[in-house]
Write a protein that holds these residues in place. Sequence first.
Motif, PDB file in Angstrom:
ATOM      1  N   LEU A 100     -47.168 -43.088 -35.412  1.00 44.79           N
ATOM      2  CA  LEU A 100     -48.290 -43.315 -36.319  1.00 44.79           C
ATOM      3  C   LEU A 100     -48.256 -44.728 -36.889  1.00 44.79           C
ATOM      4  O   LEU A 100     -49.290 -45.407 -36.943  1.00 44.79           O
ATOM      5  CB  LEU A 100     -48.259 -42.280 -37.450  1.00 44.79           C
ATOM      6  N   VAL A 101     -47.079 -45.183 -37.273  1.00 42.39           N
ATOM      7  CA  VAL A 101     -46.950 -46.541 -37.795  1.00 42.39           C
ATOM      8  C   VAL A 101     -47.339 -47.563 -36.723  1.00 42.39           C
ATOM      9  O   VAL A 101     -48.085 -48.511 -36.988  1.00 42.39           O
ATOM     10  CB  VAL A 101     -45.516 -46.796 -38.306  1.00 42.39           C
ATOM     11  N   ILE A 102     -46.873 -47.363 -35.506  1.00 43.19           N
ATOM     12  CA  ILE A 102     -47.195 -48.292 -34.416  1.00 43.19           C
ATOM     13  C   ILE A 102     -48.693 -48.313 -34.151  1.00 43.19           C
ATOM     14  O   ILE A 102     -49.301 -49.384 -34.009  1.00 43.19           O
ATOM     15  CB  ILE A 102     -46.401 -47.929 -33.149  1.00 43.19           C
ATOM     16  N   LEU A 103     -49.317 -47.141 -34.103  1.00 47.08           N
ATOM     17  CA  LEU A 103     -50.765 -47.082 -33.862  1.00 47.08           C
ATOM     18  C   LEU A 103     -51.546 -47.724 -35.003  1.00 47.08           C
ATOM     19  O   LEU A 103     -52.563 -48.390 -34.765  1.00 47.08           O
ATOM     20  CB  LEU A 103     -51.218 -45.644 -33.652  1.00 47.08           C
ATOM     21  N   GLN A 104     -51.084 -47.548 -36.234  1.00 46.80           N
ATOM     22  CA  GLN A 104     -51.797 -48.162 -37.353  1.00 46.80           C
ATOM     23  C   GLN A 104     -51.675 -49.680 -37.332  1.00 46.80           C
ATOM     24  O   GLN A 104     -52.605 -50.382 -37.706  1.00 46.80           O
ATOM     25  CB  GLN A 104     -51.306 -47.581 -38.672  1.00 46.80           C
ATOM     26  N   VAL A 105     -50.543 -50.187 -36.895  1.00 47.08           N
ATOM     27  CA  VAL A 105     -50.405 -51.642 -36.738  1.00 47.08           C
ATOM     28  C   VAL A 105     -51.306 -52.130 -35.610  1.00 47.08           C
ATOM     29  O   VAL A 105     -51.952 -53.176 -35.723  1.00 47.08           O
ATOM     30  CB  VAL A 105     -48.931 -52.024 -36.499  1.00 47.08           C
ATOM     31  N   LEU A 106     -51.387 -51.358 -34.523  1.00 49.25           N
ATOM     32  CA  LEU A 106     -52.264 -51.743 -33.416  1.00 49.25           C
ATOM     33  C   LEU A 106     -53.734 -51.729 -33.819  1.00 49.25           C
ATOM     34  O   LEU A 106     -54.551 -52.422 -33.208  1.00 49.25           O
ATOM     35  CB  LEU A 106     -52.045 -50.826 -32.210  1.00 49.25           C
ATOM     36  N   CYS A 107     -54.077 -50.965 -34.833  1.00 49.40           N
ATOM     37  CA  CYS A 107     -55.454 -50.945 -35.317  1.00 49.40           C
ATOM     38  C   CYS A 107     -55.855 -52.274 -35.949  1.00 49.40           C
ATOM     39  O   CYS A 107     -57.038 -52.533 -36.164  1.00 49.40           O
ATOM     40  CB  CYS A 107     -55.664 -49.806 -36.316  1.00 49.40           C
ATOM     41  N   LEU A 108     -54.904 -53.137 -36.238  1.00 53.49           N
ATOM     42  CA  LEU A 108     -55.195 -54.462 -36.788  1.00 53.49           C
ATOM     43  C   LEU A 108     -55.432 -55.512 -35.709  1.00 53.49           C
ATOM     44  O   LEU A 108     -55.938 -56.591 -35.999  1.00 53.49           O
ATOM     45  CB  LEU A 108     -54.050 -54.927 -37.687  1.00 53.49           C
ATOM     46  N   VAL A 109     -55.063 -55.198 -34.472  1.00 55.07           N
ATOM     47  CA  VAL A 109     -55.172 -56.157 -33.376  1.00 55.07           C
ATOM     48  C   VAL A 109     -56.583 -56.084 -32.784  1.00 55.07           C
ATOM     49  O   VAL A 109     -57.027 -55.002 -32.394  1.00 55.07           O
ATOM     50  CB  VAL A 109     -54.118 -55.861 -32.280  1.00 55.07           C
ATOM     51  N   PRO A 110     -57.277 -57.220 -32.731  1.00 55.31           N
ATOM     52  CA  PRO A 110     -58.632 -57.194 -32.169  1.00 55.31           C
ATOM     53  C   PRO A 110     -58.634 -56.671 -30.723  1.00 55.31           C
ATOM     54  O   PRO A 110     -57.697 -56.897 -29.964  1.00 55.31           O
ATOM     55  CB  PRO A 110     -59.069 -58.657 -32.205  1.00 55.31           C
ATOM     56  N   TYR A 111     -59.677 -55.977 -30.363  1.00 58.44           N
ATOM     57  CA  TYR A 111     -59.922 -55.361 -29.059  1.00 58.44           C
ATOM     58  C   TYR A 111     -59.030 -54.135 -28.809  1.00 58.44           C
ATOM     59  O   TYR A 111     -59.475 -53.172 -28.221  1.00 58.44           O
ATOM     60  CB  TYR A 111     -59.763 -56.361 -27.901  1.00 58.44           C
ATOM     61  N   ILE A 112     -57.800 -54.167 -29.264  1.00 53.58           N
ATOM     62  CA  ILE A 112     -56.922 -53.010 -29.101  1.00 53.58           C
ATOM     63  C   ILE A 112     -57.249 -51.965 -30.162  1.00 53.58           C
ATOM     64  O   ILE A 112     -57.065 -50.772 -29.943  1.00 53.58           O
ATOM     65  CB  ILE A 112     -55.441 -53.438 -29.179  1.00 53.58           C
ATOM     66  N   ASN A 113     -57.786 -52.441 -31.302  1.00 56.57           N
ATOM     67  CA  ASN A 113     -58.074 -51.508 -32.394  1.00 56.57           C
ATOM     68  C   ASN A 113     -59.076 -50.433 -31.981  1.00 56.57           C
ATOM     69  O   ASN A 113     -58.991 -49.300 -32.454  1.00 56.57           O
ATOM     70  CB  ASN A 113     -58.538 -52.241 -33.641  1.00 56.57           C
TER      71      ASN A 113
END
Length: 147
Positions: A100-113
């Motif tokens: 969950l933490v990894i996915l939430q950090v990835l939600c900040l990355v453009p296009y990957i979010n």
Amino acid sequence: MSDIDAFAALAGMGIMMLVVMGALALAISIFYFLTLQQAMGVVDETIRPFPGGLIWLALIPGLGWIWYMVYILQLSAALKRELAQRQLPGDGGFGISLALVILQVLCLVPYINALAAIPALVLWIVHWSKMAGYRRQLQPARAALAA
């Protein structure tokens, strides 16, 4: 009705929707954080990394998001130690918390979010359910020990 009046009405409706959605998100967050606080509360004081009430620091804009991630990882580790101490099965949900933490950090990355948002939401619901389950599993035993 002129174009300006129509635009003002549309903008007002949009603002109202944002306020309603924000209030709904806050209400859901409060119930979620309450579950996390209660889950931390069933962990023995000697194992607990910090009091359960500190989850409410996650409501602080900006830094609260980072605190939330630290909190759920520490909660999962504490639950894992508590389960091991009581010789009960389970990993405390550490894998789910980490994902969950990894996915939430990835939600900040453009296009990957766009790709990470839906799995993060689903995993957040699973995490909530898992933490509530651990709280229910450990709470009766804690009440029996106190009696």
